[in-house]
Write a protein that holds these residues in place. Sequence first.
Motif, short mmCIF file in Angstrom:
data_model
loop_
_atom_site.label_atom_id
_atom_site.label_comp_id
_atom_site.label_asym_id
_atom_site.label_seq_id
_atom_site.Cartn_x
_atom_site.Cartn_y
_atom_site.Cartn_z
N ILE A 104 37.69 37.65 36.17
CA ILE A 104 39.12 37.94 37.05
C ILE A 104 40.10 36.88 36.63
O ILE A 104 40.02 35.70 36.75
CB ILE A 104 38.66 37.53 38.59
N GLY A 105 41.18 37.71 36.11
CA GLY A 105 42.38 36.89 35.81
C GLY A 105 43.36 36.62 37.03
O GLY A 105 43.39 37.47 37.99
N GLY A 106 43.89 35.36 37.00
CA GLY A 106 44.74 34.75 38.35
C GLY A 106 43.82 34.56 39.44
O GLY A 106 42.69 34.60 39.31
N PRO B 230 46.43 48.20 46.17
CA PRO B 230 45.58 48.94 45.31
C PRO B 230 45.64 48.25 44.05
O PRO B 230 46.57 47.90 43.25
CB PRO B 230 45.79 50.22 45.28
N GLY B 231 44.28 48.11 43.61
CA GLY B 231 44.02 47.73 41.88
C GLY B 231 44.31 46.25 41.74
O GLY B 231 44.60 45.82 40.34
N THR B 232 44.34 45.42 42.55
CA THR B 232 44.45 44.09 42.49
C THR B 232 43.08 43.28 42.30
O THR B 232 43.29 42.07 42.10
CB THR B 232 45.47 43.53 43.33
N LYS C 203 39.97 43.52 44.49
CA LYS C 203 39.35 43.16 45.63
C LYS C 203 37.94 43.39 45.37
O LYS C 203 37.07 42.74 45.76
CB LYS C 203 39.87 44.21 46.79
N THR C 204 37.47 44.81 44.88
CA THR C 204 36.23 45.14 44.57
C THR C 204 35.62 44.12 43.47
O THR C 204 34.40 43.78 43.58
CB THR C 204 36.05 46.43 43.96
N LEU C 205 36.41 43.69 42.52
CA LEU C 205 35.89 42.96 41.32
C LEU C 205 35.70 41.52 42.10
O LEU C 205 34.63 40.66 41.77
CB LEU C 205 37.06 42.58 40.49
N VAL D 8 41.62 38.34 29.85
CA VAL D 8 40.27 38.98 30.13
C VAL D 8 39.99 40.30 29.50
O VAL D 8 38.97 40.72 28.84
CB VAL D 8 40.09 39.44 31.71
N HIS D 9 41.33 41.19 29.64
CA HIS D 9 40.91 42.61 28.99
C HIS D 9 41.02 42.75 27.38
O HIS D 9 40.60 43.85 26.98
CB HIS D 9 41.73 43.65 29.79
N THR D 10 41.49 41.55 26.99
CA THR D 10 41.58 41.77 25.32
C THR D 10 40.49 40.76 24.79
O THR D 10 40.37 40.90 23.35
CB THR D 10 42.93 41.58 24.80
P1 ATP Z 1 41.67 49.50 45.23
O1 ATP Z 1 42.25 48.76 46.21
O2 ATP Z 1 42.21 50.66 44.84
O3 ATP Z 1 40.03 49.89 45.40
P2 ATP Z 1 40.93 47.11 44.13
O4 ATP Z 1 41.88 45.91 44.67
O5 ATP Z 1 39.52 46.89 44.76
O6 ATP Z 1 41.53 48.25 44.08
P3 ATP Z 1 39.45 46.77 41.68
O7 ATP Z 1 38.77 47.91 41.86
O8 ATP Z 1 38.96 45.37 41.89
O9 ATP Z 1 40.77 46.73 42.64
O10 ATP Z 1 39.98 46.65 40.30
C1 ATP Z 1 40.37 47.84 39.58
C2 ATP Z 1 39.97 47.48 37.93
O11 ATP Z 1 41.34 46.84 37.54
C3 ATP Z 1 38.93 46.39 37.69
O12 ATP Z 1 37.55 47.00 37.39
C4 ATP Z 1 39.38 45.76 36.68
O13 ATP Z 1 39.24 46.38 35.47
C5 ATP Z 1 40.88 45.71 36.81
N1 ATP Z 1 41.53 44.31 37.54
C6 ATP Z 1 42.02 44.54 38.70
N2 ATP Z 1 42.46 43.01 39.08
C7 ATP Z 1 41.92 42.40 38.03
C8 ATP Z 1 42.23 40.95 37.96
N3 ATP Z 1 42.56 40.21 38.74
N4 ATP Z 1 41.51 40.64 36.75
C9 ATP Z 1 41.14 41.46 35.85
N5 ATP Z 1 40.87 42.71 35.91
C10 ATP Z 1 41.30 43.24 36.98
#
Ligand code: ATP
Length: 268
Positions: A19-21, A60-62, A64-66, A197-199
């Motif tokens: 997880i970055g940041g 979204p996408g920040t 949370k699930t990770l 992380v992703h590279t």
């Molecule tokens: P949502 O609210 O849409 O469910 P979320 O906050 O749960 O989104 P994640 O499902 O954790 O977001 O993130 C989606 C994907 O984006 C992850 O599988 C990962 O590849 C990438 N990602 C998001 N945040 C990070 C992070 N801080 N570091 C690395 N990868 C990240």
Amino acid sequence: PSALREVLIEVPNVHWDDIGGLEEVKQELREAVEWPLKYPKAFKKLGITPPKGVLLYGPPGTGKTLLAKAVATESEANFIAVRGPEVLSKWVGESEKRIREIFRKARQAAPAIIFIDEIDAIAPARGTSEGEKVTDRIINQLLTEMDGLVENSGVVVIAATNRPDILDPALLRPGRFDRLILVPAPDEEARFEIFKVHTRSMPLADDVDLRELARRTEGYTGADIAAVCREAALNALRRVVKSVPKEKLEEESEEFLNKLVVTRKDFE
Ligand code: ATP
């Protein structure tokens, strides 16, 4: 036959450094969830009660699930994931039963983390939504289960939402989701860390400047950056596929594989 779907117990494999940041968020989760699960006796001796529920909120996408998966991995806890809408739409009538089942499984599998994504779907303030009776019953069941978790049960509930404002306040009372943690959109430094992380496992050419990419991606979330990196890798593949004779491609020759390097241009 019951319409109830099996509650799946996962063992995630996401680590803090995937997880970055989000350094402060990680530290908060370590202290609020990982430590109590790993060192319950220490908490008991110190006389402090760890939270039963943590609410992660933010765009979204920040991550949370990770984050929830990483807490489970790093705490060596089992992971039970459920999405709000899935409980709501498919389990009308059976919803409470499903919630009970989730908590029963979690207690059995303790230490365990229950992750409820998009909790806003089942938990809008009571009396405000359409189909209010269903959500009321689900919320009441959830509250009952959380209130019933004894101290040191080894079960922690992590929920995620983009809409903390529409949650039923009863969910946020002490002993429930009483720890609210903001998971913000990444700033430039965090975007740099996410690019790293992703590279990490990509063959990168020397001309790729992750700092510059971080600078140029203002407004991108972690999910966006993951997509950019995936796309860059595919661009590299497209480019190389065009330049290598068919036979060499088919046998995935050394020449072909050696040419597979992700360059600055692939990120354009
Ligand atoms: P949502 O609210 O849409 O469910 P979320 O906050 O749960 O989104 P994640 O499902 O954790 O977001 O993130 C989606 C994907 O984006 C992850 O599988 C990962 O590849 C990438 N990602 C998001 N945040 C990070 C992070 N801080 N570091 C690395 N990868 C990240």
